[in-house]
Design a protein around this motif. Structure first.
Motif, PDB file in Angstrom:
ATOM      1  N   PRO A 138      11.218  52.501 -48.009  1.00 49.42           N
ATOM      2  CA  PRO A 138      10.488  51.850 -49.303  1.00 49.42           C
ATOM      3  C   PRO A 138      11.141  50.891 -49.881  1.00 49.42           C
ATOM      4  O   PRO A 138      12.238  50.729 -50.285  1.00 49.42           O
ATOM      5  CB  PRO A 138      10.145  53.113 -50.025  1.00 49.42           C
ATOM      6  N   SER A 139      10.204  49.848 -50.528  1.00 46.29           N
ATOM      7  CA  SER A 139      10.733  48.576 -51.193  1.00 46.29           C
ATOM      8  C   SER A 139      10.616  48.436 -52.441  1.00 46.29           C
ATOM      9  O   SER A 139      10.799  47.869 -53.218  1.00 46.29           O
ATOM     10  CB  SER A 139      10.385  47.309 -50.326  1.00 46.29           C
ATOM     11  N   ILE A 140       9.444  49.512 -53.129  1.00 49.21           N
ATOM     12  CA  ILE A 140       9.067  49.417 -54.384  1.00 49.21           C
ATOM     13  C   ILE A 140       9.443  50.892 -54.948  1.00 49.21           C
ATOM     14  O   ILE A 140       8.908  51.844 -54.124  1.00 49.21           O
ATOM     15  CB  ILE A 140       7.829  49.281 -54.547  1.00 49.21           C
ATOM     16  N   TRP A 141       9.748  51.162 -55.999  1.00 44.85           N
ATOM     17  CA  TRP A 141      10.283  52.199 -56.752  1.00 44.85           C
ATOM     18  C   TRP A 141       9.559  51.950 -58.258  1.00 44.85           C
ATOM     19  O   TRP A 141       9.614  51.093 -58.823  1.00 44.85           O
ATOM     20  CB  TRP A 141      11.500  52.655 -56.785  1.00 44.85           C
ATOM     21  N   ILE A 142       9.055  53.188 -58.770  1.00 42.26           N
ATOM     22  CA  ILE A 142       8.894  53.163 -60.262  1.00 42.26           C
ATOM     23  C   ILE A 142       9.654  54.329 -60.947  1.00 42.26           C
ATOM     24  O   ILE A 142       9.489  55.630 -60.314  1.00 42.26           O
ATOM     25  CB  ILE A 142       7.513  53.090 -60.585  1.00 42.26           C
ATOM     26  N   ALA A 143      10.315  54.072 -62.155  1.00 38.13           N
ATOM     27  CA  ALA A 143      10.979  55.290 -62.864  1.00 38.13           C
ATOM     28  C   ALA A 143      10.220  55.349 -64.296  1.00 38.13           C
ATOM     29  O   ALA A 143       9.945  53.977 -64.774  1.00 38.13           O
ATOM     30  CB  ALA A 143      12.341  55.038 -63.153  1.00 38.13           C
ATOM     31  N   THR A 144       9.845  56.349 -64.685  1.00 37.87           N
ATOM     32  CA  THR A 144       9.045  56.718 -65.988  1.00 37.87           C
ATOM     33  C   THR A 144       9.716  57.665 -66.700  1.00 37.87           C
ATOM     34  O   THR A 144      10.258  58.742 -66.120  1.00 37.87           O
ATOM     35  CB  THR A 144       7.542  56.968 -65.645  1.00 37.87           C
ATOM     36  N   ASP A 145       9.837  57.534 -68.170  1.00 39.51           N
ATOM     37  CA  ASP A 145      10.306  58.327 -68.852  1.00 39.51           C
ATOM     38  C   ASP A 145       9.537  58.543 -70.005  1.00 39.51           C
ATOM     39  O   ASP A 145       9.248  57.264 -70.637  1.00 39.51           O
ATOM     40  CB  ASP A 145      12.109  58.233 -69.116  1.00 39.51           C
ATOM     41  N   LYS A 146       9.171  59.404 -70.534  1.00 36.27           N
ATOM     42  CA  LYS A 146       8.342  59.537 -72.045  1.00 36.27           C
ATOM     43  C   LYS A 146       8.965  60.470 -73.066  1.00 36.27           C
ATOM     44  O   LYS A 146       8.235  60.948 -73.999  1.00 36.27           O
ATOM     45  CB  LYS A 146       6.875  60.310 -71.615  1.00 36.27           C
ATOM     46  N   LYS A 147      10.083  60.825 -72.651  1.00 35.06           N
ATOM     47  CA  LYS A 147      10.854  61.885 -73.558  1.00 35.06           C
ATOM     48  C   LYS A 147      11.246  61.461 -74.992  1.00 35.06           C
ATOM     49  O   LYS A 147      11.141  62.219 -75.909  1.00 35.06           O
ATOM     50  CB  LYS A 147      12.046  62.359 -72.868  1.00 35.06           C
ATOM     51  N   SER A 148      11.153  60.000 -75.061  1.00 27.39           N
ATOM     52  CA  SER A 148      11.498  59.486 -76.556  1.00 27.39           C
ATOM     53  C   SER A 148      10.048  59.455 -77.389  1.00 27.39           C
ATOM     54  O   SER A 148      10.248  58.876 -78.511  1.00 27.39           O
ATOM     55  CB  SER A 148      12.247  58.231 -76.442  1.00 27.39           C
ATOM     56  N   GLY A 149       9.065  59.721 -76.506  1.00 29.42           N
ATOM     57  CA  GLY A 149       7.946  59.338 -77.243  1.00 29.42           C
ATOM     58  C   GLY A 149       7.111  58.387 -77.130  1.00 29.42           C
ATOM     59  O   GLY A 149       6.043  57.892 -77.540  1.00 29.42           O
ATOM     60  N   THR A 150       8.102  57.424 -76.242  1.00 28.54           N
ATOM     61  CA  THR A 150       7.317  55.974 -75.870  1.00 28.54           C
ATOM     62  C   THR A 150       7.408  55.981 -74.382  1.00 28.54           C
ATOM     63  O   THR A 150       8.443  56.369 -73.724  1.00 28.54           O
ATOM     64  CB  THR A 150       8.453  54.930 -76.207  1.00 28.54           C
ATOM     65  N   ASP A 151       6.343  55.615 -73.784  1.00 29.82           N
ATOM     66  CA  ASP A 151       6.465  55.385 -72.378  1.00 29.82           C
ATOM     67  C   ASP A 151       7.386  54.209 -71.876  1.00 29.82           C
ATOM     68  O   ASP A 151       7.158  53.007 -72.096  1.00 29.82           O
ATOM     69  CB  ASP A 151       4.880  54.790 -71.860  1.00 29.82           C
ATOM     70  N   ARG A 152       7.930  54.382 -71.011  1.00 32.38           N
ATOM     71  CA  ARG A 152       9.240  53.636 -70.612  1.00 32.38           C
ATOM     72  C   ARG A 152       9.074  53.506 -68.785  1.00 32.38           C
ATOM     73  O   ARG A 152       9.209  54.604 -68.392  1.00 32.38           O
ATOM     74  CB  ARG A 152      10.662  53.791 -71.006  1.00 32.38           C
ATOM     75  N   ASN A 153       8.956  52.378 -68.699  1.00 32.02           N
ATOM     76  CA  ASN A 153       8.699  52.213 -66.879  1.00 32.02           C
ATOM     77  C   ASN A 153       9.626  51.085 -66.504  1.00 32.02           C
ATOM     78  O   ASN A 153       9.646  50.145 -67.229  1.00 32.02           O
ATOM     79  CB  ASN A 153       7.151  51.932 -66.832  1.00 32.02           C
ATOM     80  N   VAL A 154      10.278  51.402 -65.413  1.00 32.68           N
ATOM     81  CA  VAL A 154      11.029  50.433 -64.633  1.00 32.68           C
ATOM     82  C   VAL A 154      10.562  50.167 -63.266  1.00 32.68           C
ATOM     83  O   VAL A 154      10.552  51.411 -62.564  1.00 32.68           O
ATOM     84  CB  VAL A 154      12.535  50.749 -64.945  1.00 32.68           C
ATOM     85  N   LEU A 155      10.409  49.119 -62.791  1.00 33.70           N
ATOM     86  CA  LEU A 155      10.115  48.745 -61.307  1.00 33.70           C
ATOM     87  C   LEU A 155      11.101  48.257 -60.578  1.00 33.70           C
ATOM     88  O   LEU A 155      12.102  47.555 -61.139  1.00 33.70           O
ATOM     89  CB  LEU A 155       9.091  47.866 -61.307  1.00 33.70           C
ATOM     90  N   GLY A 156      11.648  49.032 -59.577  1.00 33.66           N
ATOM     91  CA  GLY A 156      12.656  48.691 -58.606  1.00 33.66           C
ATOM     92  C   GLY A 156      12.170  47.874 -57.517  1.00 33.66           C
ATOM     93  O   GLY A 156      11.447  48.544 -56.569  1.00 33.66           O
ATOM     94  N   LEU A 157      12.424  46.578 -57.164  1.00 34.75           N
ATOM     95  CA  LEU A 157      11.927  46.010 -56.081  1.00 34.75           C
ATOM     96  C   LEU A 157      13.003  45.684 -55.158  1.00 34.75           C
ATOM     97  O   LEU A 157      13.996  44.909 -55.662  1.00 34.75           O
ATOM     98  CB  LEU A 157      11.339  44.604 -56.492  1.00 34.75           C
ATOM     99  N   TYR A 158      13.203  46.091 -53.945  1.00 34.48           N
ATOM    100  CA  TYR A 158      14.268  45.904 -53.023  1.00 34.48           C
ATOM    101  C   TYR A 158      13.924  45.414 -51.594  1.00 34.48           C
ATOM    102  O   TYR A 158      13.152  45.757 -50.921  1.00 34.48           O
ATOM    103  CB  TYR A 158      14.697  47.388 -52.586  1.00 34.48           C
ATOM    104  N   ASN A 159      14.771  44.219 -51.388  1.00 35.29           N
ATOM    105  CA  ASN A 159      14.492  43.689 -50.203  1.00 35.29           C
ATOM    106  C   ASN A 159      15.818  43.984 -49.223  1.00 35.29           C
ATOM    107  O   ASN A 159      16.887  43.667 -49.375  1.00 35.29           O
ATOM    108  CB  ASN A 159      14.436  42.212 -50.055  1.00 35.29           C
ATOM    109  N   TRP A 160      15.470  45.041 -48.531  1.00 34.48           N
ATOM    110  CA  TRP A 160      16.571  45.516 -47.440  1.00 34.48           C
ATOM    111  C   TRP A 160      16.713  44.758 -46.262  1.00 34.48           C
ATOM    112  O   TRP A 160      17.639  45.111 -45.454  1.00 34.48           O
ATOM    113  CB  TRP A 160      16.197  46.871 -46.954  1.00 34.48           C
ATOM    114  N   GLU A 161      15.712  43.821 -46.071  1.00 29.59           N
ATOM    115  CA  GLU A 161      16.150  42.981 -45.002  1.00 29.59           C
ATOM    116  C   GLU A 161      16.904  41.725 -45.166  1.00 29.59           C
ATOM    117  O   GLU A 161      17.443  41.317 -46.082  1.00 29.59           O
ATOM    118  CB  GLU A 161      14.554  42.501 -44.453  1.00 29.59           C
ATOM    119  N   THR A 162      17.309  41.413 -43.826  1.00 35.10           N
ATOM    120  CA  THR A 162      18.427  40.205 -43.837  1.00 35.10           C
ATOM    121  C   THR A 162      17.584  38.626 -43.947  1.00 35.10           C
ATOM    122  O   THR A 162      18.234  37.642 -43.647  1.00 35.10           O
ATOM    123  CB  THR A 162      19.156  40.286 -42.687  1.00 35.10           C
ATOM    124  N   SER A 163      16.121  38.863 -44.209  1.00 34.23           N
ATOM    125  CA  SER A 163      15.616  37.544 -44.532  1.00 34.23           C
ATOM    126  C   SER A 163      14.654  37.738 -45.584  1.00 34.23           C
ATOM    127  O   SER A 163      14.435  38.935 -46.119  1.00 34.23           O
ATOM    128  CB  SER A 163      14.677  37.361 -43.200  1.00 34.23           C
TER     129      SER A 163
END
Length: 786
Positions: free
Chosen positions: A605-630
């Motif tokens: 996979p090349s796209i991940w999302i991490a989500t955390d709501k424990k602080s009472g605020t929705d925090r989202n982080v997108l990880g985009l990964y190009n594993w290819e050599t081009s």
């Protein structure tokens, strides 16, 4: 009296009916004898066809057809059941004339059908079961099989191209993510495998438990492993719930983890390192990296003495005075601990060398092949017979002794040797390892998998709960995969770094397909993230640009966003500052939920999302990964990524250290070869909000404990690292109104802490820096005017 008594009975009966009717399991009990249901699933038995089918409770989705017990059953009975882990349930039980059976159970709170076979030995001697297949069935996902995929330990494959998967297999429509998760809840005595085929234009599932030898005394009846089957609108959530069910079954309570340094791959002081080098390294970590999450220094192979016959030395109770640790392992462990770190050590618990002089009179300690020779494998040495009480005492003595030296982290390599099977390296999808190619163990009624689990329990009992047990590695032979669940704290889920020629992709491939286990049954160990200038240190790396900073960020960023187990193995004192900076921002682990967005679209996979709501605020982080050599263009819709489709989001690029244009509808970026983008996103709120922080790549999930808006002030609580400049990246200055900052202060004015507002250089954004000499928790407040 009689009327009053009748009245009381009537009231009680009415009350019971009202209560039971809320419970679909109990409501269904006593009605149709051929059907059971809970809030998720319905199981029905067709007496004429002598088969079962499974649907969602609404009955709109019949996803399992032709579910047939592989037993000559003569009747099907309905029973109420109860389980210590899963509570009350209902079962349909197919019984044969001799007392064997296959049970199909639905528990009130579980989205799975539980299938378990019970076998009986009706002979006058010991019966030997090499393998068992309790059922087979067909899956119907409402799509042509050519549009479906299977995801298992062998990766994402067409249903008829999958060689078989250990423990679980997910069958899915990649477009909708609708799918069925089939998995072995238990692997106590046997090794669970799931196979897929094509039959009648549907996917045929064949679950199997392989024992090698499962010897059952005459007249005895015994239950076997438990299989789970469930349908999910999003099969990723099904995999996660499967892992949670395993954790519930095993009563797993995860031990806290910190980032680990492993000496093995280091370009200087590699292997086991040296006494002086390891002590120097501990001091460096204490001063530079411990506050950022590096807490374990683990000494790898080659510290030990003993003779070398086949693979590593196996004298784990002794140290060679002429070697790298002349003053013994206790001296170094003490120095590591004095620097506030946990001392870790490598060993192979389940094999020795039968040729070694110290085992001349202990040949009965070793498992034997069917030809009577000691069970020896390449590099693995000779498998110990873990059912032998003397062997158990021997292993416990070694484990206890290393713990007494001061080591509280064990890297346990070559675990497969304890299953008494061949080394199949690299092993992902099912391969024949000739399980059972051995003579009966010391206790012939113990299976090889059962003996392996007993061996892990011996180590745990000898060390207590203080020691972190890190397994290594399932790819040497996947029999150790399911058999280790519940008995190790982390597990290397792939081979050694680049051993399969996949370079930085080696660990990421396996960590992605097994992501749902991480943080639920153990911590996934993808092996160290290499940050050195020369990458894998091969001669032609320079011409490939392998040492680039963007490439160095790729694997650590993946590990950090996906929440895997972070390991390092570069010689840290010589690592350039920009590489150390990557470690600082990636080593700590967030406690949110991370998922691959395109888990069913590509092998890695090349796209991940991490989500955390424990602080009472929705925090989202997108990880985009190009594993290819081009270069690759990577993107998707917000809804596909797990965000709200009609919402507009602020976005901040962590490594580029800059805001991005607002996101709405979808996103896509062109990424250079072997590079990544890690983007914090925050929904617009008509007032200033913290989108990103500088301390960690998760951008607030770890360090920003609380954030509040009271109509005119933005306040928060943050964890500072002493000496590390902490930056708040705030958006929304032009959202709703034109907000102007009127004051910025640290609440309580702690000594040595300052707050500074940077000149506003980005439209609609504000940056605020907090600095403190000591690591501490601070409260800050930013007051705005309209």
């Amino acid at each position: 009296m009689t009327r009053g008594f009748v009245l009381v009975l009537s009231i009680v009966a009415f009350f019971n009916t009202a209560v039971w009717s809320k419970d679909p399991l109990q409501r269904n009990l006593g009605q149709d004898p051929n059907s059971i249901s809970n809030s998720s699933l319905m199981l029905n038995y067709n007496p004429k066809a002598r088969s079962f089918w499974v649907s969602t409770t609404s009955g709109k989705k019949v996803f399992v057809k032709g579910l047939v017990p592989k037993a000559n059953f003569i009747k099907v009975e309905k029973e109420a059941v109860s389980d210590p882990a899963f509570g009350k349930g209902q079962a349909l039980i197919a019984r044969d004339a001799d007392g064997a059976s296959v049970s199909f159970t639905l528990y009130l709170s579980q989205p799975f059908l539980f299938i378990r076979q019970s076998i009986k030995n009706t002979t006058y001697g010991i019966a030997d079961f090499p393998k068992l297949s309790p059922v087979s069935f067909l899956l119907d996902l409402g799509k042509p099989v050519g549009q479906l995929k299977t995801l298992g330990t062998g990766g994402l494959l067409d249903p008829d191209k999958n060689p078989g998967s250990y423990v679980f297999l997910t069958c899915v429509d990649p477009v909708s993510r609708n799918g069925v998760v089939t998995g072995w809840l238990t692997n106590e005595k046997g090794s669970g495998v799931v196979f897929s085929h094509i039959k009648n234009n549907l996917i045929e599932i064949e679950p199997r438990v392989e024992y090698g030898h499962f010897r059952l005394p005459a007249g005895k009846t015994e239950k076997t492993e438990t299989l789970l089957v469930g349908y999910f609108d999003d099969a990723r959530l099904g995999e996660e719930q499967f892992a949670e069910a395993m954790a519930k079954q095993q009563n797993i309570k995860l031990k806290p983890r910190s980032a680990v340094y492993c000496t093995w791959y280091a370009e200087k002081n590699g292997g086991a390192g040296t006494e002086s080098g390891t002590i120097e390294l501990a001091g460096f970590i204490k001063n530079q990296l411990k506050p950022f999450g590096l807490g374990v220094l683990q000494i790898d192979d080659q510290w030990q003495a003993g003779n070398q016959y086949n693979g590593p030395h196996r004298g784990f109770d002794r140290v060679d005075p002429k070697g790298g640790y002349p003053n013994g392992m206790t001296t170094t462990a003490k120095a590591i601990k004095e620097d506030g770190l946990t001392a870790g050590i490598w060993w192979m618990p389940f094999s020795r060398n039968h040729q070694a002089p110290e085992f001349k009179d202990h040949q009965d300690w070793f498992a034997k092949r069917t030809n009577g020779k000691p069970y020896e494998t390449t590099w693995g040495g000779t498998s110990l017979d873990l059912t032998n009480p003397e062997v158990q005492h021997h292993i416990a003595d070694y484990a206890s002794r290393m713990h007494q030296w001061g080591y509280d982290y064990f890297k346990m390599d070559g675990l497969w040797t304890g299953t008494v099977t061949e080394q199949i390296y690299i092993n992902d999808g099912y391969k024949n390892d000739s399980i059972g190619n051995c003579l009966p163990l010391h206790n012939p009624l113990k299976t090889q998998i059962e003996a392996f689990r007993d061996g892990l329990r011996v180590i745990r009992k000898a060390t207590g709960e203080d020691v972190f047990l890190s397994g290594c590695c399932v790819s040497q032979n996947m029999r150790s995969f399911g058999a280790s669940i519940g008995l190790v704290n982390s597990m290397r889920i792939g081979p050694d770094f680049n051993h399969d020629g996949q370079s930085i992709r080696t660990g990421a491939i396996r960590a992605s397909r097994l992501y749902f286990l991480n943080g639920r049954v153990w911590w996934n160990d993808p092996d160290p993230s290499m940050l050195r200038e020369s990458g894998e240190s091969t001669a032609d790396n320079a011409s490939k640009g392998i040492g680039s900073l963007t490439r160095a960020r790729l694997l650590p960023s993946f590990v950090a966003v996906s929440g895997q187990f972070f390991l390092s193995s570069d010689w840290l004192p010589d690592l350039p500052l920009d590489r150390l900076e990557i470690m600082k921002r990636c080593m700590a682990s967030h406690k949110g939920i991370a998922r691959p967005v395109d888990a069913f679209d590509k092998m890695l996979p090349s796209i991940w999302i991490a989500t955390d709501k424990k602080s009472g605020t929705d925090r989202n982080v997108l990880g985009l990964y190009n594993w290819e050599t081009s270069p690759q263009k990577i993107g998707t819709s917000l809804s596909r990524a797990g965000l709200k489709d009609k919402m507009t989001y602020y976005a901040f690029d962590f490594w580029a250290n800059k805001p991005l244009p607002d996101l709405s509808g979808s996103f896509a970026w062109e990424l250079p070869s072997e590079s990544c983008k890690v983007i914090a996103v925050r929904a617009k709120a008509k007032h200033p909000v913290v989108v990103s922080t500088s301390q960690h790549i998760s951008q607030g999930m770890i360090d920003l404990l609380k954030e509040d808006w009271d109509g005119e002030s933005l306040s928060g609580t943050s964890k500072l690292i002493g000496g590390d400049s902490y930056e708040l990246r705030i958006a929304g200055m032009n959202d709703g109104r034109n907000w102007k900052l009127s004051s910025a202060l640290i609440v309580g004015s702690p000594q040595g802490v300052i707050i500074e507002v940077l000149p506003q250089a980005e439209k609609g954004w504000l940056r605020v820096v907090i600095k403190g000499k000591e690591s501490q928790v601070v409260k800050w407040k930013l007051k705005f005017k309209k």
